[in-house]
Scaffold this motif. Structure first.
Motif, PDB file in Angstrom:
ATOM      1  N   ARG A 257      36.571  16.349  64.831  1.00 43.49           N
ATOM      2  CA  ARG A 257      35.862  17.222  65.503  1.00 43.49           C
ATOM      3  C   ARG A 257      35.344  16.935  66.825  1.00 43.49           C
ATOM      4  N   GLU A 258      35.119  15.793  67.177  1.00 43.32           N
ATOM      5  CA  GLU A 258      34.842  15.376  68.667  1.00 43.32           C
ATOM      6  C   GLU A 258      35.779  15.791  69.795  1.00 43.32           C
TER       7      GLU A 258
ATOM      8  N   VAL B 283      37.361  12.580  60.041  1.00 45.79           N
ATOM      9  CA  VAL B 283      36.792  13.873  60.215  1.00 45.79           C
ATOM     10  C   VAL B 283      35.927  13.788  61.631  1.00 45.79           C
ATOM     11  N   ARG B 284      34.855  13.030  61.737  1.00 46.74           N
ATOM     12  CA  ARG B 284      33.998  13.164  63.083  1.00 46.74           C
ATOM     13  C   ARG B 284      35.078  12.915  64.142  1.00 46.74           C
TER      14      ARG B 284
ATOM     15  N   THR C 203      37.854  18.053  69.490  1.00 44.47           N
ATOM     16  CA  THR C 203      37.704  19.716  69.947  1.00 44.47           C
ATOM     17  C   THR C 203      36.692  20.003  71.056  1.00 44.47           C
TER      18      THR C 203
END
Length: 461
Positions: free
Chosen positions: A45-46, A41-42, A48
């Motif tokens: 997110r990064e 998930v991290r 994007t």
């Protein structure tokens, strides 16, 4: 009935199916660990906000900070060292008023200074335009103007081309060499004594612009937000190594070299880059010295290697090579055959559109069974053939214009032009056809007659 503002159900279903298929490929190849969902998930997110290069470095640093990330002519540097050095450079550039709205140009050979420049741009949210090292002074000036570049970061080797640049253009050297006769600032000077702490994450990625060749002034083909799942387009049909070593002979300023730097890091590999002009012997020596499992190059480079002949090739121990990854231009059948004679079933060839859109991959089996093929579309990619009235051709052997769609799809050139779009797919600019087995062949540029079956091959008596 679906809303006019909503994607068609078939498009949504296809996107979900592609994402699931891509995740399976990445898991099978060891690029993602389902046991660590927080990290997944991290990283997503990064991606994007930071773009692919900085995101992949961050992911690799958290996984193996002390592992060697890059080897150039200055030696090895770890993921953690690259992360901290790029933070210092990003902080230094921020002090020079480089922000998320800035456009940087990079005119560099392949070395850590170029990599640090791309990383710092990603961390600042600045757009970076990758300039071909062969670009001339007048074309360089025209490209800087069209791409609205605010600062040029370049190797001192190209200082003679700076004479024609606007006097107000800020220039920073990424590789000063033995002398710096103009006294220009360097990335190392800008980064010196700066904090190694990361800057705030930008809201959006600035993007990377890869210049498309063939025009009098090269046009930029930009990439914006890129999903980590798009790595599956390479891994689906190419067994790139994990936690091993990759030698990049293809330049980082082109899509093939850059993509394999990113993917190599995602798989925990050490990436070896070669700073000078291509040399076949030096490339083979790097493969032997570092016991590399993969070599990434373009067909013209591969031909120079094979042309050395059996006696010279035998001087270098390349027995560790399991993948020779070729892309960037056509692969002649004779070259694939000669490569297999010395290296065995190691050659994989990638067909791309506008240097950024993955279209098809030919495996050693494809090249052996159907010489001249560019293979089949990997997961998440679609390729179709259309006639002059843009009706889809489904009959094997009938030539038409190729249209391509995929996760790394073409976003339009930075000069405002675009490629023709049919059914959500962009024209590749090539003619092609499929054979009975579903393998794709390229029949030339899209400026000839289409819609006719190929003549039957001649058979000798």
């Amino acid at each position: 009935m679906p809303s006019a503002l909503s994607p068609a159900p078939t498009a949504v279903v296809r996107a979900v199916a592609d994402a699931l298929s891509a995740a399976v490929v990445l898991y099978r190849r060891g690029a993602i660990e389902l046991r660590h969902p927080i990290e997944l998930v991290r990283t997503a997110r990064e991606a994007t906000a930071l773009g692919p290069v900085a995101t992949t470095l961050a992911h690799a640093t958290r996984g193996a900070s002390s592992a060697v990330a890059l080897i150039d002519d200055r030696g090895p540097i770890t993921f953690e060292q690259l992360d901290q050095a790029s933070n210092r450079l990003a902080n230094g550039l921020a002090a020079q008023a480089i922000t998320a709205g800035t456009v940087l140009g990079a005119l560099c050979r392949d070395h850590r200074g170029f990599v640090l420049t791309m990383l710092a741009a990603g961390k600042l949210g600045a757009r970076i335009v990758l300039l071909d090292t062969g670009i001339s002074g007048p074309r360089l000036t025209a490209t800087l103007e069209r791409e609205q570049i605010d600062m040029l970061l370049a190797d001192a080797e190209f200082v003679d081309r700076f004479d024609e640049l606007p006097a107000q253009m800020p220039i920073v050297l990424t590789r000063a060499g033995a002398t710096n006769r103009r006294g220009l600032p360097t990335i190392h000077g800008i980064a010196a004594w700066r904090s190694a702490l990361p800057l705030p994450v930008p809201v959006d990625p600035g993007g990377i612009v890869i210049l498309a060749e063939g025009a009098e002034t090269p046009k930029g083909a930009p990439s914006g937000k890129v999903s980590p799942l798009q790595s599956a387009q390479f891994l689906d049909r190419i067994p790139l190594p994990k936690a091993n070593t990759i030698v990049l002979a293809a330049p980082l300023s082109h899509g093939i070299g850059l993509s394999q730097l990113i993917l190599g890091w995602a798989l925990g590999n050490t990436v070896v880059v070669l700073a000078d002009r291509f040399d076949a012997r030096r490339t083979l020596a790097a493969v032997a010295r570092h016991h590399a499992s993969a070599l990434v190059l373009v067909p013209t480079m591969l031909r120079q290697i094979v042309d050395l002949g059996p006696t010279v090739l035998a001087e270098y121990d390349t027995s560790t090579l399991t993948v020779i990854f070729s892309a960037g231009s056509a692969l002649p059948p004779d070259l694939s055959r000669r490569t297999a004679l010395h290296f065995g079933d190691a050659l994989y060839h990638l067909y791309t559109c506008a240097d950024v859109t993955v279209a098809a991959v030919a495996t050693p089996q494809d090249l052996r069974e159907a010489p001249g093929t560019v293979g089949r579309p990997p997961v998440g990619c679609r390729v179709a053939v259309y006639d002059e009235q843009r009706r889809r051709i489904t009959t094997p052997g009938v030539v038409g214009t190729l249209f391509v769609a995929g996760g790394l799809s073409f976003l339009g050139f930075t000069d405002g032009t675009d490629k023709e779009v049919v059914d959500g797919m962009h024209s590749s600019g090539d003619l092609g056809h499929f054979d009975d087995a579903g393998r794709l062949f390229i029949d030339g540029p899209d400026d000839a007659m289409i819609g006719e079956p190929l003549p039957a091959p001649a058979h000798s008596e």
